[in-house]
Enzyme design. Structure first.
Site, PDB file in Angstrom:
ATOM      1  CE  LYS A  11      40.967  21.874 -11.552  1.00  0.00           C
ATOM      2  NZ  LYS A  11      42.385  22.056 -11.524  1.00  0.00           N
ATOM      3  CD  GLU A  95      43.029  24.572 -13.977  1.00  0.00           C
ATOM      4  OE1 GLU A  95      41.815  24.443 -14.226  1.00  0.00           O
ATOM      5  OE2 GLU A  95      43.649  23.839 -13.188  1.00  0.00           O
TER       6      GLU A  95
HETATM    7  C1  PEP Z   1      41.568  23.746  -8.370  1.00  0.00           C
HETATM    8  O1  PEP Z   1      41.331  23.450  -9.524  1.00  0.00           O
HETATM    9  O2  PEP Z   1      41.104  24.781  -7.923  1.00  0.00           O
HETATM   10  C2  PEP Z   1      42.397  22.839  -7.576  1.00  0.00           C
HETATM   11  C3  PEP Z   1      42.780  23.224  -6.390  1.00  0.00           C
HETATM   12  O3  PEP Z   1      42.735  21.628  -8.141  1.00  0.00           O
HETATM   13  P1  PEP Z   1      43.417  20.381  -7.379  1.00  0.00           P
HETATM   14  O4  PEP Z   1      42.644  20.156  -6.112  1.00  0.00           O
HETATM   15  O5  PEP Z   1      43.262  19.243  -8.348  1.00  0.00           O
HETATM   16  O6  PEP Z   1      44.831  20.738  -7.132  1.00  0.00           O
END
Ligand code: PEP
Length: 247
Positions: A11, A95
């Protein structure tokens, strides 16, 4: 058989120095893994991460792409630009859908551009909490798969990530039965679109995967790996998840 595939999604995290260090540590620990591994990193760190993992089994990916080849699209990045630096690209992360207005239609355009390029896509689908509570999970997944992945040649190059939105970054993980049921359903939808090729397409689970829950989730018959957010920023956690993936 499908080889498991674990991808980290960093991210909007890391400085360049942190990105180099993290990628080099993952690369150093990745020898001998039974799964494919990729790090999907912020655009500005693609070159540094590519250098840091050079010679290792770790692949590099981006987190988004635009569908046009070039032109007046300020801030956007094309498939050709990415292909100089990486192999994978995430398309349609929740997101992007939630904060940047992505729809199944834009996911489809991006996927078509990626399939026409040397890049391999990781296409994200998944329901919101209210959709699950309302009993609409399968309707949502069906729409996202049938519209988002329509009009392209589906093959083993495509990975689908099932990420229930309520489990992303929340510390709440789908129960193994929920993850398996959703991934099995997605494969069934893919089978309607591309027949037996659906059995070659890897389906990852994503949503608060960590070193503790990875072995259970990755042993499910229709779960072929994981898309990992938060835990991919911690070398030990990420490598433990990778080690939990057995061919
Ligand atoms: C993602 O961003 O795709 C995700 C699954 O995040 P997390 O593992 O932090 O839930």
């Amino acid at each position: 058989m499908r080889k498991p595939f674990v991808a980290g999604n960093w991210k909007m995290n890391t400085t360049e120095a942190e990105a180099r260090e993290l990628a080099a540590a993952v690369a150093a620990g990745a020898a001998g893994l039974a799964c494919d591994v990729a790090l999907c990193v912020p655009f500005p760190h693609l070159a540094a991460v590519r250098e840091a993992v050079r010679g290792s089994a770790v692949g590099v990916g981006a987190q988004d792409v635009y569908w046009e080849a070039k032109g007046a699209f300020t801030g956007e990045v094309s498939t050709a630009m990415l292909a100089d630096y990486c192999r994978y690209v995430i398309v349609g992360h929740s997101e992007r859908r939630q904060f940047f207005g992505e729809t199944d239609a834009t996911v489809q355009k991006k996927l078509a551009a990626v399939i026409a390029s040397p890049l391999d896509p990781i296409v994200c689908v998944g329901e919101l909490l209210e959709e699950r509570r309302g009993g609409h999970t399968q309707d949502v997944l069906s729409r996202q798969v049938c519209e988002g992945l329509s009009g392209v040649e589906l093959s083993a190059r495509v990975t689908v990530a099932y990420e229930p939105v309520w489990a992303i970054g929340t510390g709440e993980t789908a129960a193994p039965e929920q993850a398996q049921e959703a991934c099995r359903f997605i494969r069934g939808e893919l089978r309607k679109m591309c027949g037996g090729v659906a059995d070659q397409i890897r389906i990852q689970y994503g949503g608060s995967v960590n070193a503790e829950n990875a072995a259970t989730l990755l042993s499910l018959p229709d779960v072929d790996g994981a898309l990992v957010g938060g835990a991919s920023l911690k070398v030990d956690q990420f490598l433990a998840i990778c080690r939990a993936a057995r061919a």
